[in-house]
Design a protein around this motif. Structure first.
Motif, PDB file in Angstrom:
ATOM      1  N   GLY A  31       0.791  -1.221   0.000  1.00 48.61           N
ATOM      2  CA  GLY A  31       0.000   0.000   0.000  1.00 48.61           C
ATOM      3  C   GLY A  31       0.817   1.262   0.000  1.00 48.61           C
ATOM      4  N   ALA A  32       2.090   1.189  -0.387  1.00 45.73           N
ATOM      5  CA  ALA A  32       2.957   2.352  -0.311  1.00 45.73           C
ATOM      6  C   ALA A  32       2.759   3.323  -1.461  1.00 45.73           C
ATOM      7  N   GLY A  33       1.994   2.984  -2.488  1.00 51.31           N
ATOM      8  CA  GLY A  33       1.847   3.890  -3.617  1.00 51.31           C
ATOM      9  C   GLY A  33       0.517   4.595  -3.661  1.00 51.31           C
ATOM     10  N   GLY A  34      -0.167   4.663  -2.530  1.00 54.21           N
ATOM     11  CA  GLY A  34      -1.509   5.226  -2.525  1.00 54.21           C
ATOM     12  C   GLY A  34      -1.572   6.719  -2.354  1.00 54.21           C
ATOM     13  N   GLY A  35      -0.470   7.391  -2.405  1.00 53.33           N
ATOM     14  CA  GLY A  35      -0.493   8.846  -2.287  1.00 53.33           C
ATOM     15  C   GLY A  35      -0.830   9.355  -0.902  1.00 53.33           C
ATOM     16  N   VAL A  36      -0.543   8.558   0.159  1.00 55.36           N
ATOM     17  CA  VAL A  36      -0.823   8.986   1.531  1.00 55.36           C
ATOM     18  C   VAL A  36       0.142  10.103   1.917  1.00 55.36           C
ATOM     19  N   VAL A  37      -0.401  11.133   2.575  1.00 59.36           N
ATOM     20  CA  VAL A  37       0.390  12.321   2.921  1.00 59.36           C
ATOM     21  C   VAL A  37       0.263  12.591   4.418  1.00 59.36           C
ATOM     22  N   VAL A  38       1.386  12.877   5.087  1.00 60.51           N
ATOM     23  CA  VAL A  38       1.389  13.313   6.489  1.00 60.51           C
ATOM     24  C   VAL A  38       2.285  14.539   6.604  1.00 60.51           C
ATOM     25  N   THR A  39       2.048  15.329   7.622  1.00 65.24           N
ATOM     26  CA  THR A  39       2.883  16.505   7.883  1.00 65.24           C
ATOM     27  C   THR A  39       3.932  16.134   8.920  1.00 65.24           C
ATOM     28  N   ILE A  40       5.196  16.167   8.494  1.00 70.10           N
ATOM     29  CA  ILE A  40       6.285  15.715   9.356  1.00 70.10           C
ATOM     30  C   ILE A  40       7.594  16.200   8.761  1.00 70.10           C
ATOM     31  N   ASP A  41       8.638  16.208   9.573  1.00 74.14           N
ATOM     32  CA  ASP A  41       9.977  16.463   9.054  1.00 74.14           C
ATOM     33  C   ASP A  41      10.387  15.226   8.257  1.00 74.14           C
ATOM     34  N   PRO A  42      10.581  15.342   6.951  1.00 73.86           N
ATOM     35  CA  PRO A  42      10.847  14.142   6.136  1.00 73.86           C
ATOM     36  C   PRO A  42      12.109  13.408   6.545  1.00 73.86           C
ATOM     37  N   ALA A  43      13.140  14.153   6.939  1.00 70.67           N
ATOM     38  CA  ALA A  43      14.381  13.487   7.351  1.00 70.67           C
ATOM     39  C   ALA A  43      14.154  12.643   8.594  1.00 70.67           C
ATOM     40  N   LEU A  44      13.326  13.145   9.528  1.00 69.37           N
ATOM     41  CA  LEU A  44      13.067  12.397  10.750  1.00 69.37           C
ATOM     42  C   LEU A  44      12.173  11.196  10.488  1.00 69.37           C
ATOM     43  N   LEU A  45      11.225  11.321   9.556  1.00 65.30           N
ATOM     44  CA  LEU A  45      10.419  10.161   9.194  1.00 65.30           C
ATOM     45  C   LEU A  45      11.303   9.087   8.576  1.00 65.30           C
ATOM     46  N   HIS A  46      12.203   9.506   7.680  1.00 65.35           N
ATOM     47  CA  HIS A  46      13.133   8.560   7.062  1.00 65.35           C
ATOM     48  C   HIS A  46      13.968   7.869   8.135  1.00 65.35           C
ATOM     49  N   GLN A  47      14.495   8.650   9.105  1.00 65.79           N
ATOM     50  CA  GLN A  47      15.342   8.085  10.151  1.00 65.79           C
ATOM     51  C   GLN A  47      14.543   7.135  11.048  1.00 65.79           C
ATOM     52  N   SER A  48      13.284   7.465  11.350  1.00 68.50           N
ATOM     53  CA  SER A  48      12.455   6.610  12.198  1.00 68.50           C
ATOM     54  C   SER A  48      12.200   5.271  11.538  1.00 68.50           C
TER      55      SER A  48
END
Length: 691
Positions: free
Chosen positions: A417-434
């Motif tokens: 389900g990773a291609g469904g265009g889901v959007v969240v508001t977050i620091d992208p670098a921190l999401l990547h690191q998490s």
């Protein structure tokens, strides 16, 4: 009536008075018999038997002796001539040494001599005359009742009464049990006082005006045994009030109805000037029926020192773990940066390869920037400055490419389900690191290999879930509640820093979400990250995926045009490489740059150029004069001077309220940028300031 009859009449009066004064329950069973006896005795005295006085007197004495013998108290009557008239057996039992001599007609002085002969005065008594004289004097002198332990070993309260005709009546009341109770009470009080005095904590009783009691420990703790000095000892710091205050000035008056305050921990200065730490327990009490406070003082100086030592040791251990974790993470970043840089140098003519390497280098620096930002603001509520709407699918695609070589074939990374265009508001670098931390933890939980699954789902209109699942060893239920604690790790020493899950929790919480964990030993673990959902933007071209897929919804692939501008900039930065980088960025924009290595040099440069600057760009943390002081000084000269403030620390740690909230700036002429500086972001910021 002759003298014996008078003595007997007085005896009857004494018995009557004694009977009347006795408590209601005492002698209750004898009250009626004694009254009847008195009536009979009065009749005998008035009418002697057979008309012979001698027979009436003898009969009278027999009746009286019988009555006195029924009394539970010792009784004796001495006449005015000092001879014993009447004595009951209870009195004789109290004086076993003299019992055979206590008969009518014996003189009191003779009784004393017999007592001396039989050792009542002690073996070491030389001349007994003084001993005898003192007791003769006491015998004839009526006074208040006195307590004595007599020859039978029991205690008696002896009441002596002079008769109207010079005689003496003595009544012995057995108070042995009362004495035993008094002694037991005295022993109990003595034990209590010893316990209170030997207690390791101080005890004070304060009635609102003065200290009614203090024990030895209170004097030792407070450094003074003077109650007045104790009242003046100040608490310099306490959990219940600020500043310096006397404890007894702060306490509410006893009995005021305000209730006992909670226990207070305080630091105070003793009378000798020593600083100590104290815990004060406060309890309601009463002294002589009046309200008071019962205070228990516990000296916690040693305990607090030990706690601080432990905390310092834990802090140093945490710093060591933190340093190890940061070194580990940055080594990964530096490996990527250095590796891609070397790859670009090997084939500089291969433009696509060089562009790919540069793209990965930029991504690695962004991740490093996100890590430092999270470390600096760790535990602070609210979104980071870098938070923005982010496509979750693009972050996961980027993570898959980044981790592919690391995970290898033994740990395939699957996405759902990773291609469904889901959007969240977050620091992208921190999401990547998490997500990176969760995936690497999943890999470590499966040393024999196994799949790792990342699934993204928009559960409803307002929430998004991202799950990271493995089929590994699971987490022990005994420690599952601690896994998000900073520096807690289930891995072997040296194999984990204990920061990964703490950073995951912090990142998700700052984005307004929550983290859940579902684990079972031997079956695997699933981490679920829940976020508030954002409106999905228009989908990117699905047929043209690549390394430059948009992750940030507001990112633009093309450079902004029209940013070149002629302006003179005063650049203040103490780090030479950073200063050169920013100078080149500004010069690429067509600006003339005057550089200064610190605040003092910046002020001189401003004066040397007559203040002819269009823009101030300054670091905040510098030796001697910081950037905030430089900005304040130059804006006093030129209130409209556009200013860019830079720092690796969050703005709230820099005391910038007066600058960032400057009403003259209109909210646009002073901005803050967090390091590391992105050249495009710097250019956009300056363009917005100067146009």
């Amino acid at each position: 009536m002759d003298r014996p009859d008078q003595e007997l009449a007085e005896l009857l009066d004494t018995l009557g008075a004694r009977l009347s004064a006795a408590p209601p329950d005492a002698l209750a069973h004898l009250r009626e018999p004694l009254r009847a006896l008195r009536n009979r005795l009065d009749a005998v005295v008035a009418s002697p038997v057979s008309g012979h006085p001698g027979e009436g007197e003898a009969h009278f004495r027999a009746l009286l002796s019988d009555a006195i013998g029924c009394v539970s108290e010792g009784f004796v009557l001495f006449g005015a001539d000092g001879r014993l008239v009447l004595c009951n057996d209870r009195y004789r039992a109290a004086y076993p040494l003299l019992s055979d001599h206590l008969v009518p007609g014996v003189r009191f002085a003779d009784l004393l001599r017999v007592a001396v002969e039989r050792g009542a005065a002690g073996d070491d008594l030389g001349d007994p005359s003084d001993w005898i004289a003192e007791r003769l004097n006491r015998h004839t002198r009526s006074g208040p009742p006195t307590d004595h332990q007599l020859g039978d070993g029991r205690w008696y309260r002896i009441s002596e009464h002079a008769t109207r005709f010079g005689g003496v009546v003595k009544i012995l009341t057995d108070i042995t049990e009362l004495k035993r109770h008094e002694e037991a009470l005295a022993d109990s009080e003595a034990r209590y006082r010893r316990l209170v005095e030997m207690a390791p904590y101080g005890i004070l009783i304060w009635d609102g005006q003065r200290l009614r009691f203090t024990n030895r420990s209170a004097a030792l703790i407070l450094g003074s045994g003077d109650p007045d000095a104790m009242l003046r000892i100040p608490l310099v710091e306490a959990t219940e009030f600020d500043g310096v205050q006397r404890l007894f000035d702060w306490l509410p008056p006893p009995g005021s109805g305000l209730g006992a305050p909670p226990p207070v921990e305080a630091r105070f200065v003793t009378a000798q000037g020593a600083l100590r730490e104290l815990e004060v327990g406060i309890h309601p009490f009463a002294v002589e029926g009046e309200a008071a406070w019962f205070l228990v003082l516990t000296d916690i100086t040693g305990r607090k020192q030990a706690e601080r030592a432990i905390q310092q040791a834990q802090k140093m251990q945490a710093i060591g773990q933190l340093a190890g974790g940061i070194a580990h993470e940055f080594n990964n970043m530096l490996t990527a940066i250095g590796g891609f840089a070397q790859m670009a140098r090997r084939a500089p003519q291969d433009r696509p390869r060089v562009e790919q390497c540069l793209t990965e280098i930029v991504k690695a620096t962004d991740r490093a920037s996100g890590l430092t930002a999270q470390l600096l603001s760790f535990g602070r509520p609210g979104q980071t400055d870098a938070a923005r709407p982010v496509r979750v699918g693009a972050v996961i695609d980027d993570l898959r490419r980044f981790l592919g070589p690391t995970l290898g074939e033994r740990h395939p990374l699957r996405t759902e389900g990773a291609g469904g265009g889901v959007v969240v508001t977050i620091d992208p670098a921190l999401l990547h690191q998490s997500l990176l931390n969760l995936v690497l933890n999943a890999r470590d939980a499966m040393p024999e290999g196994g799949p790792i699954t990342i699934a993204v789902e928009r559960t409803d209109d307002v929430s998004v879930t991202i799950t990271v699942a493995d089929t590994g060893c699971g987490i022990d239920p005994a420690v599952v509640d601690r896994i998000f604690e900073p520096f807690f790790t289930t891995k072997e020493p040296g194999a984990g820093t204990g920061l990964g899950l703490a950073l995951v929790y912090s990142t998700v919480a700052r984005a307004g979400g929550a983290v859940e964990v579902d684990t079972e030993l031997g079956r695997g673990t699933v981490f679920t990250l829940r976020f508030p959902a954002e409106e999905a933007a228009e989908q990117p071209d699905a047929d043209a995926p690549g390394l430059d897929d948009p992750v940030f919804l507001d990112a633009e692939d093309e450079e902004m045009e029209g940013l070149s501008m002629a302006a003179t900039v005063l650049l203040v930065e103490d780090e030479a490489q950073v200063r050169d980088f920013i100078r080149l960025t500004l010069e690429d924009m067509g600006m003339r740059v005057v550089c200064a290595a610190d605040g003092a040099e910046a002020l001189r440069a401003y004066a040397d150029h007559g203040g002819a600057f269009d823009l101030l760009v300054t670091d905040l943390v510098m030796p001697q004069i910081g950037g905030a002081s430089v900005a304040r000084a130059l804006r006093r000269e030129n209130p409209d001077l556009p200013t860019v403030l830079m720092s690796g620390y969050p703005p709230e740690t820099e005391s910038l309220d007066d600058l960032l909230a400057d009403p003259k700036s209109g909210g646009r002429r002073i901005v803050f940028l967090r390091k590391p500086i992105n050249p495009d972001e710097l250019a956009d910021t300056i363009h917005a300031l100067l146009i």
